[in-house]
Design an enzyme around this catalytic site. Structure first.
Site, mmCIF file in Angstrom:
data_model
loop_
_atom_site.group_PDB
_atom_site.id
_atom_site.type_symbol
_atom_site.label_atom_id
_atom_site.label_comp_id
_atom_site.label_asym_id
_atom_site.label_seq_id
_atom_site.Cartn_x
_atom_site.Cartn_y
_atom_site.Cartn_z
ATOM 1 N N GLY A 475 -16.125 45.945 47.256
ATOM 2 C CA GLY A 475 -16.399 46.561 48.554
ATOM 3 C C GLY A 475 -17.730 46.150 49.140
ATOM 4 O O GLY A 475 -17.810 45.684 50.281
ATOM 5 N N LYS A 579 -27.811 49.268 39.316
ATOM 6 C CA LYS A 579 -28.894 50.065 38.715
ATOM 7 C C LYS A 579 -29.070 49.815 37.223
ATOM 8 O O LYS A 579 -30.016 50.317 36.613
ATOM 9 C CB LYS A 579 -28.606 51.553 38.960
ATOM 10 C CG LYS A 579 -28.658 51.956 40.420
ATOM 11 C CD LYS A 579 -28.256 53.384 40.640
ATOM 12 C CE LYS A 579 -26.750 53.562 40.653
ATOM 13 N NZ LYS A 579 -26.080 52.940 41.797
ATOM 14 N N VAL A 609 -31.537 52.927 44.920
ATOM 15 C CA VAL A 609 -31.675 54.351 45.240
ATOM 16 C C VAL A 609 -31.563 54.512 46.747
ATOM 17 O O VAL A 609 -32.333 53.913 47.490
ATOM 18 C CB VAL A 609 -33.038 54.912 44.777
ATOM 19 C CG1 VAL A 609 -33.140 56.402 45.093
ATOM 20 C CG2 VAL A 609 -33.247 54.666 43.295
ATOM 21 N N GLY A 664 -12.759 57.384 49.659
ATOM 22 C CA GLY A 664 -13.506 56.303 49.023
ATOM 23 C C GLY A 664 -14.953 56.629 48.773
ATOM 24 O O GLY A 664 -15.761 55.741 48.495
ATOM 25 N N LYS A 682 -30.711 56.805 39.076
ATOM 26 C CA LYS A 682 -31.550 56.708 40.271
ATOM 27 C C LYS A 682 -32.865 57.453 40.066
ATOM 28 O O LYS A 682 -33.941 56.975 40.463
ATOM 29 C CB LYS A 682 -30.798 57.271 41.477
ATOM 30 C CG LYS A 682 -29.589 56.450 41.890
ATOM 31 C CD LYS A 682 -28.825 57.117 43.030
ATOM 32 C CE LYS A 682 -27.595 56.307 43.420
ATOM 33 N NZ LYS A 682 -26.795 56.969 44.474
#
Length: 815
Positions: A475, A579, A609, A664, A682
């Site tokens: 995506g 991350k 983040v 989604g 995060k």
């Protein structure tokens, strides 16, 4: 009189040979013309190989037969074009020459070595036969031809393989020939004669020099060098496709460029032309209507302060240093006298102001002899430790920036060296001519092409280029490609180009050094045959000398995150929303930053983040300005922001989770969001940015789900079980509401610790109104309290995340 010289590529086959002949004819019809010819392409290489192989008693048949075939192919084509061409007579001349060559090869075999005089005789046969073929071409068209015999009429001094022409005496000899005005003049390049009347050569690729000498002897109006490019470029257009054609150069600029490696013109060509101010024009045989480049003494100042960038390869640098050199008169003289005595050309010299060392470059082929000569010359000083052992560094190149305008221009050297530094290229030595017409840097040869590209980009091209290597085309990655396509025209107006050189998924990848065509990239990737392989990417940037490669990771894979340290070390910038790298063990976290600093490349992860929110950059700026983080709380998950906002509106946990999954907002398995691990990562990243050294396991996490809930179940089975928790959450929401509060999923940093949990917040809390997928981050610092620095906005979604990645990619241009 016009002198036209044609190189080997301009004579390589019947079509090109005929084109060269027609250009001489056209010039002759305008004013008398003299043609100076090289051997057809590949011929000299074959002839050189013949004598070398004969000396080793190896077979010469392949080179012999291939050379003859090249000549046969040309004369057959010329005869087909004009049946008046003397095919049989010319063929007989070719055969006779090769019979002589065969005899000389036999002598070499018997002797087991090749004498320079014999080698010279063999090596120049190509030029001689070019003249024979050209003479036959003109005679077939009814012209009368005068052949200038360079052995008799160009007096040269030097060795058999490299001599220099005495212009004054040669001019007298050419004048004495009384060349008739109606004759087409032809002369073989590459050769001359010594005082004994013996054939000598003017050095490899010396036909340009031959033409210049003939032009000087004839007092020609112009010397035209016809080759296979449109003229002299700012650098080699094979290395830099957007190199600029130079309409004019001064003699001295041309000499500097050719001396330091420009291939268009032989270094000695300008010398004979300069005293008479005879213009030298570089033209393209295949594109004769192109204006070419004019080299003369009448160049007016123009906008280009720098005219060219060159690279001279295959060099070795010698460092002669030691305490005995300080204040000792004659040391430099002894160094260079030793080199001169050994017949070694010194290309570049640099000396420290302390007089402690002298460094100079020589061709690498001369390195061993040079070292022996120096060690002999300075044997006493070396034995007495007045000199340190002679240091030799091989596999070097000289990158030179040349231009008459550099003397008045400011900042050229700074931009040159800055470009090399930004391309992560170490400089071994620096030299500048006293005329300030050139600046040279010695660099590792394996970095020479990158150095040329980077320097050309800095000095000639306002356009900034990013070469993007994208891994992960789901995506976010797919949306990033679409944004790059959409922004192409806008960025072009800003002189920025993003070339997507690689697209990879977990199975296969597409590669193109000039940038992929993105119109149908999905289908192209589906049909790609190259397996995904990071080592191939590394080899690719080295093979194509990519100057500004950016590795973009749009996956969430631990394995890809593990490649970053190596990518930075190998010359990539790294941009990522993944991350995993920044939340691995602290050792790896620190290694990434050390590698980025050491390689002078960027590691950018703004989207780790807050997706498109400028979280990391603002925090880094605060800390850089001397601020300190005292307390932090924030909603760091767009999906959980949506879910808890809908709980407040009265939906059940199972209903809102199903809705978020449908839209989604969550991962395909919503447990990935509800576990709280993403928020924990995060939060850890923010804590580490603030200087708090924690591991992921140190973050206290209260997940939305009870421990063990739905373990071993599929995502769909989990969704079916989720209503079991509806009542509990309904009660928690009601309890908070009764207290004037709402539930939020909050990450906190306080007193060096991190915690992620469900928190009830009141109206005075900056997180109270944050819902519907928004993120909010409240930084309480020395400067920002009691009211915090609050960053708020949508922190999830492919579009905003891709936009944040895009912004990071563009930040690499600030490198």
């Amino acid at each position: 009189m016009r002198v036209l010289k044609f190189g080997g590529t301009s004579l390589a086959n019947p079509e090109r040979f005929s084109q060269a002949a027609k250009l001489i004819e056209q010039a002759h019809l305008e004013e008398q013309a003299a043609g100076v010819l090289s051997a057809p392409a590949k011929i000299t290489n074959h002839l050189v190989a013949l004598s070398e192989k004969a000396a080793l008693n190896q077979s010469t048949d392949t080179h012999f037969n291939e050379a003859i075939e090249i000549f046969y192919n040309i004369i057959n084509g010329l005869h087909t074009e004009n049946n008046q061409f003397d095919l049989n007579g010319t063929k007989a001349l070719i055969d006779a020459e090769f019979v002589q060559i065969k005899g000389l090869l036999e002598e070499i075999r018997q002797a087991g070595k090749v004498e320079d005089a014999v080698k010279a005789t063999i090596d120049c046969r190509g030029e001689k036969l070019s003249i024979a073929m050209m003479k036959a071409w003109f005679e077939a068209r009814g012209y009368s031809v005068h052949i200038v015999d360079p052995v008799k009429q160009l007096l040269a001094k030097g060795g058999y393989l490299e001599s220099s022409v005495e212009i004054e005496e040669s001019t007298k000899r050419v004048d004495a020939a009384n060349i008739a005005k109606d004759k087409v003049v032809l002369m073989a390049g590459f050769t001359a004669g010594n005082e004994k009347g013996e054939l000598v050569l003017l050095g490899r690729n010396g036909s340009d020099y031959s033409a210049a000498c003939l032009a000087a002897c004839l007092g020609a109006s112009v010397c035209e060098i016809w080759t296979d490019v449109d003229g002299v470029y700012t650098c080699d257009p094979r290395l830099v496709p957007d190199a600029r054609l130079l309409p004019t150069l001064s003699y001295r600029e041309a000499m500097e460029l050719s001396y330091f490696g420009a291939k268009v013109i032989h270094p000695r060509t300008i010398g004979p032309l300069l005293p008479q101010n005879i213009p030298c024009v570089i033209k393209n045989t295949g594109n004769p209507s192109a204006p070419g480049s004019i080299i003369d003494g009448n160049v007016k100042s123009e906008s280009l302060q720098v005219k060219g960038i060159t690279n001279l390869d295959n060099l070795a640098m010698f460092n002669v240093s030691g305490p005995g050199m300080q204040g000792m008169v004659g040391m430099a003289s002894r160094v260079f006298s030793a080199m001169s005595g050994a017949g070694i050309s010194v290309i570049l010299i640099t000396q420290s102001s302390s007089e402690y060392s002298i460094s100079f470059c020589v061709p690498v082929k001369s390195a061993e002899v040079a070292k022996t000569v120096l060690e002999t010359e300075f044997a006493n000083e070396l034995n007495e430790h007045q000199l340190e052992p002679i240091e030799v560094i091989k596999d070097l190149s000289i990158i030179s920036v040349v231009g008459d305008g550099m003397k008045q221009a400011k900042g050229i050297a700074a931009r040159f060296f800055s470009a090399l530094a930004q391309a992560n290229i170490s400089i071994v030595a620096i030299a500048q001519g006293s005329s300030e017409r050139s600046i040279s840097a010695v660099v590792p040869q394996n970095k020479a092409i990158e150095a040329v590209k980077a320097t050309h980009q800095a000095l000639f091209n306002n356009k900034k280029v990013v070469d993007m290597f994208l891994v992960g085309v789901g995506g976010v990655g797919g949306e990033l490609i679409e944004q790059v396509k959409r922004q192409k025209e806008y960025l072009a107006k800003k002189n920025v180009e993003i070339r997507v050189c690689a697209i990879a998924n977990s199975n296969r990848m597409l590669l193109d050094e000039n940038g992929l065509n993105l119109e149908d990239w999905k289908n192209d990737l589906e049909n790609a045959t190259q397996p995904s392989d990071f080592d191939v990417l590394l080899s690719f940037i080295k093979l194509h000398h990519v100057v500004n490669p950016v590795f973009v990771d749009c996956t969430s894979a631990e394995s890809v995150a593990g490649l970053y340290a190596r990518a930075l070390k190998e010359g990539f910038h790294v941009v990522t929303p993944n991350k995993k790298a920044n939340t691995r063990e602290l050792v790896y976290y620190n290694e990434l930053r050390q590698n980025a600093q050491a390689s002078q490349h960027k590691f950018l992860y703004e989207t780790n983040v807050g997706a498109g929110l400028p979280v990391i950059e603002n925090l880094q700026n605060l800390l850089a300005a001397g601020d300190e983080l005292e307390y932090f709380e924030g909603i760091l998950s767009g999906s959980l922001s949506f879910i808890f906002g809908k709980l407040e509106e009265g939906l059940s946990l199972s209903e809102v989770t199903a809705l978020a999954r449908e839209k989604g907002f969550t991962e395909p398995d919503p447990r990935d969001d509800l576990s709280g691990q993403d928020v924990a990562r995060k939060l850890l990243i923010l804590a580490r940015e603030a200087g708090i050294e924690l591991e992921l396991s140190d973050v206290e996490v209260e997940g939305v789900l009870p421990k063990g809930f739905s373990d071993g179940k599929s995502a769909d089975e989990f969704m079916a079980m989720l209503p079991q928790l509806d009542e509990e959450f309904k009660t928690r929401v009601a309890t908070a509401k009764a207290e004037g509060k709402v539930l939020r999923y909050v990450g906190k940093i306080s007193e060096g610790k991190c915690k992620v949990s469900i928190v009830a917040v009141d109206l005075n809390n900056p997180l109270y109104k944050v819902k519907d997928g928004e993120n909010a981050l409240a930084f309480y610092t020395r400067y920002y309290q009691p009211i915090p620095l609050l960053l708020r906005g949508y922190g999830a979604g492919n579009a905003v995340t891709a936009a944040g990645i895009f912004a990071d990619i563009l930040r690499t241009l600030q490198h």
